[in-house]
Motif scaffolding. Structure first.
Motif, mmCIF file in Angstrom:
data_model
loop_
_atom_site.group_PDB
_atom_site.id
_atom_site.type_symbol
_atom_site.label_atom_id
_atom_site.label_comp_id
_atom_site.label_asym_id
_atom_site.label_seq_id
_atom_site.Cartn_x
_atom_site.Cartn_y
_atom_site.Cartn_z
ATOM 1 N N THR A 172 0.845 -1.188 0.000
ATOM 2 C CA THR A 172 0.000 0.000 0.000
ATOM 3 C C THR A 172 0.883 1.242 0.000
ATOM 4 O O THR A 172 1.704 1.421 0.890
ATOM 5 C CB THR A 172 -0.876 0.029 1.268
ATOM 6 N N THR B 194 5.903 2.792 0.761
ATOM 7 C CA THR B 194 4.696 2.037 1.125
ATOM 8 C C THR B 194 4.570 1.906 2.634
ATOM 9 O O THR B 194 5.567 1.970 3.368
ATOM 10 C CB THR B 194 4.759 0.624 0.531
ATOM 11 N N TRP B 195 3.350 1.729 3.094
ATOM 12 C CA TRP B 195 3.105 1.459 4.515
ATOM 13 C C TRP B 195 3.829 0.184 4.928
ATOM 14 O O TRP B 195 4.404 0.108 6.021
ATOM 15 C CB TRP B 195 1.608 1.305 4.781
ATOM 16 N N PRO C 250 0.443 -7.748 4.638
ATOM 17 C CA PRO C 250 -0.161 -6.409 4.698
ATOM 18 C C PRO C 250 -0.168 -5.874 6.140
ATOM 19 O O PRO C 250 -0.165 -6.650 7.077
ATOM 20 C CB PRO C 250 -1.590 -6.672 4.216
#
Lengths: 374, 548
Positions: free
Chosen positions: A85, A109-110, A330
């Protein structure tokens, strides 16, 4: 039940701290890492020794925060690979082909940021464990455990370590003196101008200490022929190096993805330890030093050392258990796995079972040393 | 026991040898005192005794040094540890361990003394030096005198035949010095140790010495087996010796007792002529009693213990106030309050109408100047010249002000010298110049005479007097009763955070032997404090009938 007040064997505290550090090295789960830091902090508040060293925990804590900040900042610079993400889109700077694999800027990205944060935390908590050991044991007492063949190197290390707190007190004094001359005590310029006198003062002091140690017989050859001494030193040094490499193998390896752990793991530790022990025994046969009141190793020492080794053993045993990994990809809220958490909590036991610091080693209520020392 | 044969020491890069052609032969069991101005090579001579010169410090040693039958050329300090015990100037920087007992054992551990012998010797040494009640204590909590005795004990456990002490009492308060000297005396008399020591505060030790070595400026050493004879030619001399030299006494008195016996005729003559009260600087300017600094009912509490309790004190322009009392009585705290380094927990502190904590920058340096105990803390530049220029710009003084003050004090120092290479006295002179460039209304000094020889002390006294005369106030914390007698107008005695005495310096000095300078003790009950006061009582010179 708390045993009678005395200073615990330095080795016990270091085993405990290294056990915690080992556990920290095996996980990136932020909750577990925070728990380890909290447990170390709790034991330090309960059993730290008086003196400038007791502040090591706080100092290493600050240092750890800095490490985290640097690690995350690096991610912003080099981490833009766009996998996951996207958090920020930074302008990407193309690098020449011979630097292939590195990118400057790009899509941050995260996932990448979280991974960096967790890795930074891991390093920070390892540092905090070392800081805790320093708060619990005065480094010069650690010197007594150094094998005779390595004694000289050990003293050098301890002298370096004593410089740090001296430097801090000196800087404080210099800061107050700067104000007396009407100069500001903040800002990089002030620090730059104070650094030189502080360092030269610390250096002078260590030269004085070295002269004192020399005139008190430190490093006497005694009747041992130099050749024998050198062989012993080589054995012990080589052995300890082997132990270190082996431990490194054990800590980083373990997973199926890292070959070589087999050679660099236990076999290396065992061969190294044998070499080091052999050298120490040889050196010990021709005594050039004796020891006044060696530190005893009794039940509390076993308890403290084991309580630190429990989390290490559990974390190593769990191997690549996903519960030990910080969920970065994630991104998700981390869970607190029960068994590792319980193992870490075992390491909090010394806050109760370790003997208290004897009152004779505690500072006297009246702060007269300030004037004498100034 | 100690034999030097044509010994010269030259440090690398030094233009001239520090020691030149030294021949000495010191028999066993003597207390040898090394006397000389700062920078005259005292420390070098002492370090040559256990081989620190040249093995540790570098430089070249020509000739031969033999101690206890061993040649230092072939034996480095660590091999001589069982023959020579060496205690450096600042014992706390030479401590290797943390507690008294461990420190005592450290030397024996290095010498591989068996554990049971170690236990016994530690006990013996604790008793010998009167430090048995300190055994488990952390070294950094000890007072200066206790630290010095532990440092001596730590080398004694190796049972050396020679003890070398570099300035063992210079930095100590009178009580601490007393304890250390008593211990040294016991070692010489009961154990027959050979002790070689240097000391600035000759008044404390010269009467105990069996032999005096005078350091000459050219690096030679004059060996005097009779201390009284040595004092005839010594560049440095305590007040009783000065008095004896002036009165023409021979042999010279070394102790108060000697001098008092010789001074009987002088005293009775002085009593007849009742010397005019020496003109008081404070009295001369009694018409301008401006308050420069004041403490009103001030208390300071540090970690639950009061350091100052309800202290009130007013310092007027032209005052030189001596702040006296034991270590830990609150002297340094009081100075740091006036310097604005910390706020008072209760009460009010004012310096020329301002709260010093609220001041900063040039506002501060023009009102209050503080020379801390380590005067070098104030210095950080690369050269004396840079330091002075920085001081001018910080204080807003005319360029060249600080250098002018410093050059008057030490004309021999070149502007390019690094402040770290200056001797203790010169460093204090530079710190003073840097602070005085701001011409502060109030000057504070913490133990300014620590480590100063008599010449440097004389110069400091002159400077302080001149400042007070120009209407500035001075407060100094000190143990040095001679300095107080020379310059101070007021004496304030602190005990455990309370002001127990606040009086003019003269009556303070005469009232109690603890604060009396040497001349006052010799001349009691006459209220004379210094040699120059006695001298001034006889403008026509000393009458023949009192010379004995």
């Amino acid at each position: 039940m708390t045993p009678a007040p005395r200073l615990l064997h330095p080795g016990a505290w270091w085993l405990w701290a290294l056990g915690l550090a080992t556990a920290a090295a095996r996980t990136t789960n932020p909750l577990l890492l925070l728990l380890i830091a909290a447990v170390a902090g709790l034991v330090v508040t309960e059993r730290r020794v008086p003196g400038p060293w007791s502040r090591s925990y706080a100092a290493f804590l600050k240092f750890g925060l800095l490490v985290i900040a640097i690690r995350v900042a690096l991610e912003f610079v080099f981490g833009g690979n766009g996998l996951g993400t996207v958090a920020v889109e930074l302008p990407s700077v193309p690098l020449p082909p011979w630097l292939a694999g590195l990118t400057l800027g790009g899509a941050i990205t995260w996932d990448g940021l979280l991974a960096a944060l967790f890795e930074g935390m891991r390093l920070a908590v390892i540092l905090i464990c070392v800081g805790a050991a320093n708060s619990l044991v005065n480094p010069s007492r650690l010197l007594r455990l150094v094998p005779a063949a390595l004694y000289e190197a050990g003293v050098a290390v301890v002298v370096c370590m004593t410089l740090a707190p001296v430097l801090i007190t000196d800087l404080d004094r210099l800061r107050r003196a700067r104000r007396l001359r009407g100069r500001s005590t903040r800002g990089p310029r002030a620090w730059a101008e104070m650094a030189m006198p502080a360092f030269s003062g610390a250096l002078d002091r260590s030269v004085t200490l070295a002269a004192s140690m020399d005139s008190r017989g430190y490093g006497r050859a005694g009747d041992q022929p130099p050749r024998v001494r050198h062989i012993n030193t080589a054995l012990v040094l080589g052995g300890l190096l082997g132990v270190l490499i082996g431990l490194y193998g054990l800590l980083t390896g373990g997973g199926p993805d890292s070959p070589g752990a087999g050679v660099f793991g236990w076999p290396m530790v065992i061969v190294g330890a044998a070499l080091a022990a052999g050298g120490s025994v040889l050196a010990g046969r021709r005594v050039t030093r004796t020891r006044y009141r060696p530190d005893p190793w009794r039940a509390p020492e076993w308890l403290v050392a084991l309580s630190g080794l429990v989390p290490a053993a559990v974390f190593i045993g769990l191997g690549a258990d996903p519960a030990l990994l910080g969920p970065s990809s994630p991104p998700a809220w981390p869970a607190l796995p029960l068994l590792p958490a319980a193992a870490v909590l075992v390491a909090a036991l010394p806050a109760v079972v370790a003997p208290r610091i004897p009152s004779s080693a505690a500072p006297r209520p009246k702060a007269r040393a300030v004037e004498v020392a100034a | 026991m100690i034999r030097f044969t044509d010994v010269s020491v030259t440090y690398d890069g030094a233009p001239a040898p520090t020691l030149r052609g030294v021949d000495l032969d010191i028999p066993e069991g003597e207390l040898v005192l090394v006397v000389g101005p700062t920078g005259s090579g005292k420390s070098t001579l002492l370090k040559a005794l256990n081989g620190l010169v040249p093995h540790f410090t570098g430089g070249t040693l020509a000739g031969r040094v033999e101690v206890a039958g061993r040649d230092t050329a072939t034996q480095p300090p660590r091999e001589l540890a069982d023959a020579v015990g060496y205690v450096a100037q600042d014992p706390q920087h030479g401590f290797v361990t943390d507690t008294v007992e461990d420190e005592l054992a450290y030397t024996m551990e290095s010498l591989a003394v068996p554990p049971d012998v170690m236990r016994r010797r530690v006990e013996e040494t604790l008793d010998l030096l009167g430090i048995a009640d300190l055994r488990g204590r952390p070294l950094r909590d000890l007072s200066g005198g206790e630290q010095q005795r532990v440092a001596i004990g730590a080398v004694l456990t190796a049972q050396p035949r020679i003890l070398v002490l570099d300035e063992p009492t210079s930095a100590l308060d009178p009580q601490g010095a007393e304890e250390v000297l008593a211990a040294i005396q016991r070692l010489v008399h009961d154990l027959g140790l050979t002790v070689v020591m240097s000391e600035h505060r000759l008044e404390r030790v010269v009467q105990f010495a069996d032999r005096v070595l005078l350091m000459r400026p050219d690096g030679r050493v004059a060996d005097h087996a009779d201390p009284a004879a040595a004092m005839h030619t010594s560049l440095l001399a305590p007040a009783v010796v000065e008095l004896g030299r002036w009165a023409g006494w021979d042999p010279l008195p070394l102790s108060i007792r000697d001098a008092r016996r010789r001074a009987a005729p002088l005293r009775s003559r002085l009593a007849q002529i009742t010397p005019d009260p020496v003109e008081d600087v404070a009295a001369a300017r009694a018409d301008v009693p401006d308050t420069s600094a004041a403490l009103e009912r001030v208390s300071v509490i540090r970690s639950g213990t009061p350091v100052l309790r309800d202290v009130s004190l007013t310092v007027s322009a032209g005052d030189i106030v001596a702040l006296m009392g034991r270590n830990g009585a609150g002297k340094s705290t009081l100075l740091s309050l006036l310097a604005g380094q910390r706020p008072a927990d209760r009460g009010r502190v004012t310096v020329v109408g301002h709260d010093p904590v609220s001041l900063s920058g040039s506002d501060l340096v023009r009102r209050v100047g503080f020379i801390p105990q380590e005067a070098g803390d104030l210095l950080w530049a690369e050269s004396v010249e840079q330091e002075c220029r920085a001081a001018d710009s910080d204080t807003g003084a005319q360029p060249g002000t600080a250098w002018g003050i410093f050059h008057d004090l030490r004309p021999e120092v070149s502007p390019g010298t690094h402040p770290g290479d200056l001797s203790e006295g010169t460093r204090l002179a530079l710190a003073l110049s840097v602070i005085l460039a701001g011409d502060p209304d109030v000057l504070l000094l913490d133990e300014p005479t620590r480590g100063l020889d008599y010449c440097a002390k004389e110069q400091l006294a002159g400077l302080l007097r001149a400042r007070a005369f120009s209407g500035r106030a001075i407060v100094l914390a000190t143990h040095d009763v001679e300095l107080v007698a020379q310059v101070c107008t007021r004496m304030v005695l602190l005990a455990d955070g309370d002001v127990v005495l606040d009086t003019d310096a003269r009556s303070g000095a005469v009232s109690s032997p603890a604060f009396a300078p040497q001349v006052a003790k010799v001349m009691a009950p006459l209220p004379l404090l210094t040699v120059s006061e006695v001298r001034d009582a006889f403008p026509q010179g000393l009458p023949a009938e009192v010379v004995v």
